[in-house]
Design a protein around this motif. Structure first.
Motif, mmCIF file in Angstrom:
data_model
loop_
_atom_site.group_PDB
_atom_site.id
_atom_site.type_symbol
_atom_site.label_atom_id
_atom_site.label_comp_id
_atom_site.label_asym_id
_atom_site.label_seq_id
_atom_site.Cartn_x
_atom_site.Cartn_y
_atom_site.Cartn_z
ATOM 1 N N ARG A 74 0.828 -1.208 0.000
ATOM 2 C CA ARG A 74 0.000 0.000 0.000
ATOM 3 C C ARG A 74 0.870 1.268 0.000
ATOM 4 O O ARG A 74 0.583 2.231 -0.708
ATOM 5 N N ARG A 75 1.932 1.254 0.816
ATOM 6 C CA ARG A 75 2.835 2.414 0.849
ATOM 7 C C ARG A 75 3.500 2.628 -0.509
ATOM 8 O O ARG A 75 3.615 3.754 -0.981
ATOM 9 N N SER A 76 3.925 1.546 -1.136
ATOM 10 C CA SER A 76 4.544 1.642 -2.460
ATOM 11 C C SER A 76 3.556 2.184 -3.481
ATOM 12 O O SER A 76 3.907 3.028 -4.314
ATOM 13 N N ALA A 77 2.324 1.707 -3.432
ATOM 14 C CA ALA A 77 1.294 2.175 -4.364
ATOM 15 C C ALA A 77 1.023 3.664 -4.169
ATOM 16 O O ALA A 77 0.884 4.403 -5.144
ATOM 17 N N LEU A 78 0.969 4.100 -2.918
ATOM 18 C CA LEU A 78 0.741 5.513 -2.633
ATOM 19 C C LEU A 78 1.900 6.368 -3.146
ATOM 20 O O LEU A 78 1.692 7.431 -3.736
ATOM 21 N N THR A 79 3.104 5.884 -2.967
ATOM 22 C CA THR A 79 4.292 6.599 -3.462
ATOM 23 C C THR A 79 4.251 6.712 -4.981
ATOM 24 O O THR A 79 4.532 7.775 -5.547
ATOM 25 N N ILE A 80 3.886 5.632 -5.646
ATOM 26 C CA ILE A 80 3.795 5.635 -7.113
ATOM 27 C C ILE A 80 2.699 6.588 -7.571
ATOM 28 O O ILE A 80 2.881 7.371 -8.510
ATOM 29 N N LEU A 81 1.552 6.569 -6.902
ATOM 30 C CA LEU A 81 0.445 7.458 -7.255
ATOM 31 C C LEU A 81 0.851 8.920 -7.093
ATOM 32 O O LEU A 81 0.572 9.755 -7.963
ATOM 33 N N GLN A 82 1.534 9.240 -6.004
ATOM 34 C CA GLN A 82 1.956 10.619 -5.757
ATOM 35 C C GLN A 82 3.036 11.083 -6.727
ATOM 36 O O GLN A 82 3.182 12.272 -6.973
ATOM 37 N N SER A 83 3.782 10.130 -7.294
ATOM 38 C CA SER A 83 4.852 10.497 -8.228
ATOM 39 C C SER A 83 4.334 10.789 -9.641
ATOM 40 O O SER A 83 5.081 11.323 -10.466
#
Length: 146
Positions: A74-83
């Motif tokens: 989930r943290r990785s997905a959020l980081t990717i979404l924010q990027s």
């Protein structure tokens, strides 16, 4: 698992996900169905080769490690979404799940003990062996190549 172990597992898994599954996560973020469950299938062998401790923890604490994997995913997905400079319909999905796959073979058999030859005044040695009675190939390669 203690907090140091949880932190290590989460950090290694996030790094692994961002290296090997970034495109998979990006495709999931672009899916329209917000309520669907989205698995990210991770090859156990490549993950555990990254850090062997993760494999040991997974074998000892499978439920706890899978929970840590899901949180790291989930943290990785959020980081990717924010990027993303232009999200264009991408959104965070609540039901992301890490799934661990085995290797390319499944071997069925009987676990047996094999005694080494006895010698006087020497401790007996026993080894555990698997007497295979069926081997299943799980990958996409043709049988001729194997």
């Amino acid at each position: 698992m203690n907090s140091d172990q949880v932190a290590l597992v989460g950090q290694v898994f996030e790094s692994y996900i961002s290296e090997y599954h970034k495109n998979d996560i990006l495709l999931i973020l672009k899916e329209r169905d917000e309520d669907a469950h989205y698995p990210v299938v991770v090859n156990a062998m490549t993950l555990f080769e990254t850090n062997m401790e993760i494999g040991e923890y997974f074998n000892t604490f499978p439920n706890e490690v899978l929970t840590v994997f899901d949180s790291a995913l989930r943290r990785s997905a959020l980081t990717i979404l924010q990027s993303l400079s232009q999200p264009e319909g991408a959104s965070m999905k609540q039901n992301l799940h890490a799934r661990i796959s085995g290797d390319d073979l499944t071997i069925y058999g009987v676990v047996m003990q094999r005694w080494k030859p006895f010698q006087q005044d020497v401790r007996c040695e026993v080894e555990i062996v698997l007497k295979a009675n069926y081997v299943q190939v799980n990958n996409e390669q043709s049988t001729g190549i194997i």
